[in-house]
Every structure is written in structure tokens, then in C-alpha cells.
Design an enzyme around this catalytic site. Structure first.
Site, mmCIF file in Angstrom:
data_model
loop_
_atom_site.group_PDB
_atom_site.id
_atom_site.type_symbol
_atom_site.label_atom_id
_atom_site.label_comp_id
_atom_site.label_asym_id
_atom_site.label_seq_id
_atom_site.Cartn_x
_atom_site.Cartn_y
_atom_site.Cartn_z
ATOM 1 C CB ALA A 69 -3.206 3.617 4.611
ATOM 2 C CG LEU A 106 15.471 0.451 0.889
ATOM 3 C CD1 LEU A 106 16.602 0.891 1.808
ATOM 4 C CD2 LEU A 106 15.475 1.315 -0.378
ATOM 5 C CB CYS A 121 -0.572 7.425 1.328
ATOM 6 S SG CYS A 121 -1.169 6.611 2.786
ATOM 7 C CE1 TYR A 181 -0.189 6.851 10.305
ATOM 8 C CE2 TYR A 181 0.717 4.958 9.167
ATOM 9 C CZ TYR A 181 0.608 6.324 9.313
ATOM 10 O OH TYR A 181 1.300 7.171 8.484
ATOM 11 N NE ARG A 193 10.945 3.549 -0.909
ATOM 12 C CZ ARG A 193 11.804 3.648 0.094
ATOM 13 N NH1 ARG A 193 12.283 4.830 0.430
ATOM 14 N NH2 ARG A 193 12.182 2.571 0.768
ATOM 15 N N PRO A 213 0.833 -1.208 0.000
ATOM 16 C CG PRO A 213 -0.009 -1.072 2.165
ATOM 17 C CD PRO A 213 0.689 -1.997 1.229
HETATM 18 C C1 FNR Z 1 4.321 4.138 1.704
HETATM 19 N N1 FNR Z 1 4.212 3.135 2.654
HETATM 20 C C2 FNR Z 1 2.973 2.812 3.183
HETATM 21 N N2 FNR Z 1 2.857 1.749 4.028
HETATM 22 C C3 FNR Z 1 1.635 1.349 4.444
HETATM 23 O O1 FNR Z 1 1.542 0.370 5.189
HETATM 24 N N3 FNR Z 1 0.511 2.021 4.045
HETATM 25 C C4 FNR Z 1 0.565 3.107 3.211
HETATM 26 O O2 FNR Z 1 -0.468 3.639 2.804
HETATM 27 C C5 FNR Z 1 1.848 3.560 2.815
HETATM 28 N N4 FNR Z 1 2.001 4.687 2.050
HETATM 29 C C6 FNR Z 1 3.197 4.939 1.403
HETATM 30 C C7 FNR Z 1 3.267 5.925 0.418
HETATM 31 C C8 FNR Z 1 4.454 6.086 -0.312
HETATM 32 C C9 FNR Z 1 4.495 7.110 -1.419
HETATM 33 C C10 FNR Z 1 5.574 5.290 -0.019
HETATM 34 C C11 FNR Z 1 6.856 5.419 -0.805
HETATM 35 C C12 FNR Z 1 5.507 4.354 0.990
HETATM 36 C C13 FNR Z 1 5.340 2.210 2.882
HETATM 37 C C14 FNR Z 1 5.405 1.167 1.762
HETATM 38 O O3 FNR Z 1 4.262 0.335 1.758
HETATM 39 C C15 FNR Z 1 6.655 0.270 1.891
HETATM 40 O O4 FNR Z 1 6.557 -0.456 3.085
HETATM 41 C C16 FNR Z 1 7.928 1.101 1.888
HETATM 42 O O5 FNR Z 1 7.924 2.046 0.835
HETATM 43 C C17 FNR Z 1 9.165 0.238 1.782
HETATM 44 O O6 FNR Z 1 9.190 -0.482 0.580
HETATM 45 P P1 FNR Z 1 10.080 0.027 -0.695
HETATM 46 O O7 FNR Z 1 9.466 1.294 -1.188
HETATM 47 O O8 FNR Z 1 11.472 0.221 -0.196
HETATM 48 O O9 FNR Z 1 9.941 -1.102 -1.678
#
Ligand code: FNR
Length: 361
Positions: A60, A304, A26, A186, A327, A24
Site C-alpha cells: 500500500a 490463507l 506493508c 481504508y 505470508r 501487497p
Molecule cells: C498485509 N496485507 C495487506 N493488504 C493490502 O491490501 N495492502 C497492504 O499493504 C497489506 N499489508 C500487509 C502487510 C503484511 C505484513 C501482511 C502479512 C499482510 C494483507 C495481505 O495482502 C493479504 O491479503 C493477507 O495477508 C492474506 O493473505 P495470506 O497472507 O493469508 O496469504
């Protein structure tokens, strides 16, 4: 070539085409303060599904208005919000992806500024500027944010009911996977962590009490959503701080989740208190592996993971059952196609794009 990334995984009888899932994320792309999905969500989520991911988990999504992180978050507390998600789900599924959604309550971290589109980003949104009173397990603020109102037992019961009602709407919209947000500081995580939960009633103190809200939500969601939906829970396996949630506690919580029919734990970390996090490639994977070993539940590793061979190694060495790629999927929604090429699997190219992926022009 032996590979696991594109070996399907079956949960609750639902076959998922591969093990590259989108976590997820946002978008802060709701246009009015109504939690209703927009064209942005269709194109964003549609592209991720079209790119070949096994599961795409929608950001989320607040189960109540005060449970949104910001006014620009999605919500699922009414039927209009459900009906706006339904065609997006239909498209995601038409592309071969399983559509998931993260059900969330932001607790003491609600009423925050969206990440973009506003001058301010720090602190809580004031009440006279569109913000709202926040709630939490205890009247203890996240540093820099508003002091939350301590939830009483009736308030807790309402939160549980709201998760269940949102779960029902999610299933009605066509989602086949629900993820309960129990991470990142949260509400559910706030209850799990002694750093934010100072209660002395049945919801505070020993781990079984701090986990009570989560377990009640899981039971209510499963009851309302039915047996065929895949139920995942995202946990922060550590607060990266003395006195916070530990990996051992997380393993115990995961075991309880397994006994209650949760199908997968999505293992993240942090977010409940400011902390120095030693982030590097795959830095959260060991926490997922500990949960997998201790609870015997399937787990997702996240954080990552950006390269096909890295992801493949995590799966081949049985450190996790699926990887969530965030990402990197924003940078390239076609990451699964590239990954398939890298590990020698058949790339999940959508039919209208096949000419673009042929060797010869
Ligand atoms: C997130 N992450 C996140 N996690 C979650 O549990 N609910 C959410 O809504 C969000 N929102 C969110 C928005 C954006 C723009 C980013 C970049 C990240 C965290 C995401 O789900 C993930 O756990 C992390 O980004 C780490 O993974 P990567 O990006 O390193 O592959």
C-alpha cells in the site's frame, strides 16, 4: 499432469507467466518520513520476483502524505519516490515477474503506528509525535483511533486527482499493473460501507453513491495511466458485521468496475470495523467466486492459501483466476518453485540457481 497454476494469464495483452501472485504487504521499512523506497524494498521485492511469482504487488503506497497508514509507508506523490521505485521495478521485471503497485489512501485509519520499531502500536500517533489529522467520509472514528475530518467535495476531488497523479508516476516507474486499494477499512472502503459513510450528499446513501469515489478514481486512473496498464481493484467483500458491506453489493460494485475497464478484482474482506472473522484455509475464496460469477470479471482469491494443491484446486474448479499468496511468500519466496514441483510444472528457477535445483550434486 493437467495444471492451471502455471498456465499463463493474459490481461490487457500482457502475458503473466503464472497465477501465483504476491499481494501487497506493508513493510514499514521507509527510513525517513519521506515515503521513499529503500534497499529493503529492492531486496524484499526482488526476492519475491526472483522466486517465480507471476505478479508482485508493491505494498500500500500513499497517494498523499496524509493517506499513509504510518510514517514508514511508501508514497508516490513526488518524483523522488517514483525514481526510487524505478530500479526496483526494473529488477522485478528482469526476473520475469510483472511489477504491480497498490495505490492507497488510509483515510480514518491513517496516522497509525508502524507494526514494528516502536514501543507503541495502539491508537493514533499524536499530532505532536509525528501524527496528522485524518480524513474520512464522515466524522466517525475507527474504534480506538482519531476522529477523522469529513471530506468536502473539494477534498474528494483532490483525492481523485492524487490517485491519478500517483498512477501516472507508477507507469513512469515501469509498473504494468496498478491496484487501487478499496479494501481493509481504508478510505475507499470507508466510503463503500454504510458503517463508516453517513453522508447525505452524492457520495453517501445508496450503493451507487457510496461507490462514486471508487468509480471516479478508476476513471481518473485509467485516463492518466493509459489503456495498456492492467488495472485491478482490491475490495473487502464483507465487513463481517450487520449493517456493513455485503457480498451482493460487492458483486454489483465489481460489475460497475468491469464496465469501466477494470481488469481484475482482488477479493479480500474485513478491516472497516472490529469483527470476529472465521479465518481458516481459503476462507475468503467463496467471496471471490461470487464476484467472478456475478460480474464475469477475472478475480484473485486471497487469504490463507498456503499450499500448491490447495491453490491448484481453487483454479481448477474455477473458483478464481489467480491466487494471491502473502505470508507463505514471506516464509518462502521460492514458494512458486516448490509449487511447480508439486503440480508437475516446470519450476521457474532463475538461471544462476539452476545447479542448486538439479537432482545430482
Ligand atoms: C498485509 N496485507 C495487506 N493488504 C493490502 O491490501 N495492502 C497492504 O499493504 C497489506 N499489508 C500487509 C502487510 C503484511 C505484513 C501482511 C502479512 C499482510 C494483507 C495481505 O495482502 C493479504 O491479503 C493477507 O495477508 C492474506 O493473505 P495470506 O497472507 O493469508 O496469504
Amino acid at each position: 499432469m493437467s495444471q492451471r497454476l502455471f498456465e499463463p494469464i493474459t490481461l490487457r495483452g500482457i502475458q503473466i507467466r503464472n497465477r501465483i501472485w504476491v499481494p501487497p504487504m506493508c513493510q514499514y521499512a521507509v527510513e525517513e518520513h519521506d515515503g521513499v523506497a529503500t534497499d529493503w524494498h529492492l531486496v524484499h521485492l526482488g526476492a519475491l520476483a526472483r522466486g517465480g511469482a507471476g505478479v508482485v504487488i508493491v505494498e500500500a503506497t500513499g497517494v498523499v502524505p496524509e493517506g499513509r497508514i504510518s510514517p514508514k509507508d511508501l508514497g508516490l506523490w513526488n518524483d523522488e519516490q517514483r525514481d526510487a521505485l524505478a530500479p526496483i521495478v526494473r529488477f522485478m521485471r528482469s526476473q520475469g515477474a510483472v511489477a504491480g503497485i497498490q495505490l492507497a489512501h488510509a483515510g480514518r485509519k491513517a496516522s497509525a503506528w508502524p507494526e514494528w520499531g516502536t514501543e507503541q502500536t495502539d491508537g493514533s500517533i499524536p499530532l505532536d509525535a509525528g501524527g496528522w489529522e485524518t480524513v474520512g467520509p464522515s466524522a466517525v472514528a475507527f474504534p480506538g483511533l482519531r476522529v477523522p475530518r469529513e471530506l468536502d467535495e473539494q477534498g474528494i476531488a483532490e483525492v481523485v486527482r492524487a490517485f491519478a497523479a500517483a498512477a501516472r508516476r507508477a507507469v513512469e516507474a515501469g509498473f504494468e499493473l496498478l491496484e487501487i486499494h478499496g479494501a481493509h477499512g481504508y478510505l475507499v472502503h470507508e466510503f463503500l460501507s454504510p458503517m463508516s459513510n453517513h453522508r447525505t450528499d452524492a457520495y453517501g446513501g445508496p450503493l451507487e453513491n457510496r461507490a462514486r469515489l471508487l468509480l471516479e478514481i478508476v476513471d481518473a486512473v485509467r485516463h492518466e495511466a493509459g489503456e495498456s496498464v492492467v488495472l485491478a481493484v482490491r475490495l473487502s467483500a464483507t465487513d463481517w458485521a450487520d449493517g456493513g458491506v455485503t457480498s451482493d453489493e460487492t458483486v454489483q460494485v465489481a460489475s460497475w468496475l468491469g464496465e469501466r475497464g477494470v481488469d481484475l478484482v482482488d477479493v479480500s474482506t474485513g478491516g472497516n470495523v472490529p469483527a470476529a472473522i472465521p479465518a481458516g484455509p481459503g476462507y475468503q475464496v467463496p467471496f471471490a467466486t461470487a464476484v467472478r460469477a456475478g460480474s464475469k470479471l477475472p478475480v484473485g482469491a486471497v487469504g490463507l492459501i498456503t499450499e500448491a494443491r490447495q491453490a491448484e484446486h481453487i483454479l481448477l474448479t474455477e473458483q478464481a483466476d489467480v491466487v494471491l499468496v502473502g505470508r507463505e511468500m514471506l516464509r518462502d519466496p521460492n514458494f512458486p518453485i516448490r509449487a511447480a514441483q508439486a503440480v508437475g510444472a516446470t519450476p521457474p528457477v532463475p538461471a544462476p540457481y539452476r545447479r542448486g535445483f538439479r537432482q545430482a550434486t
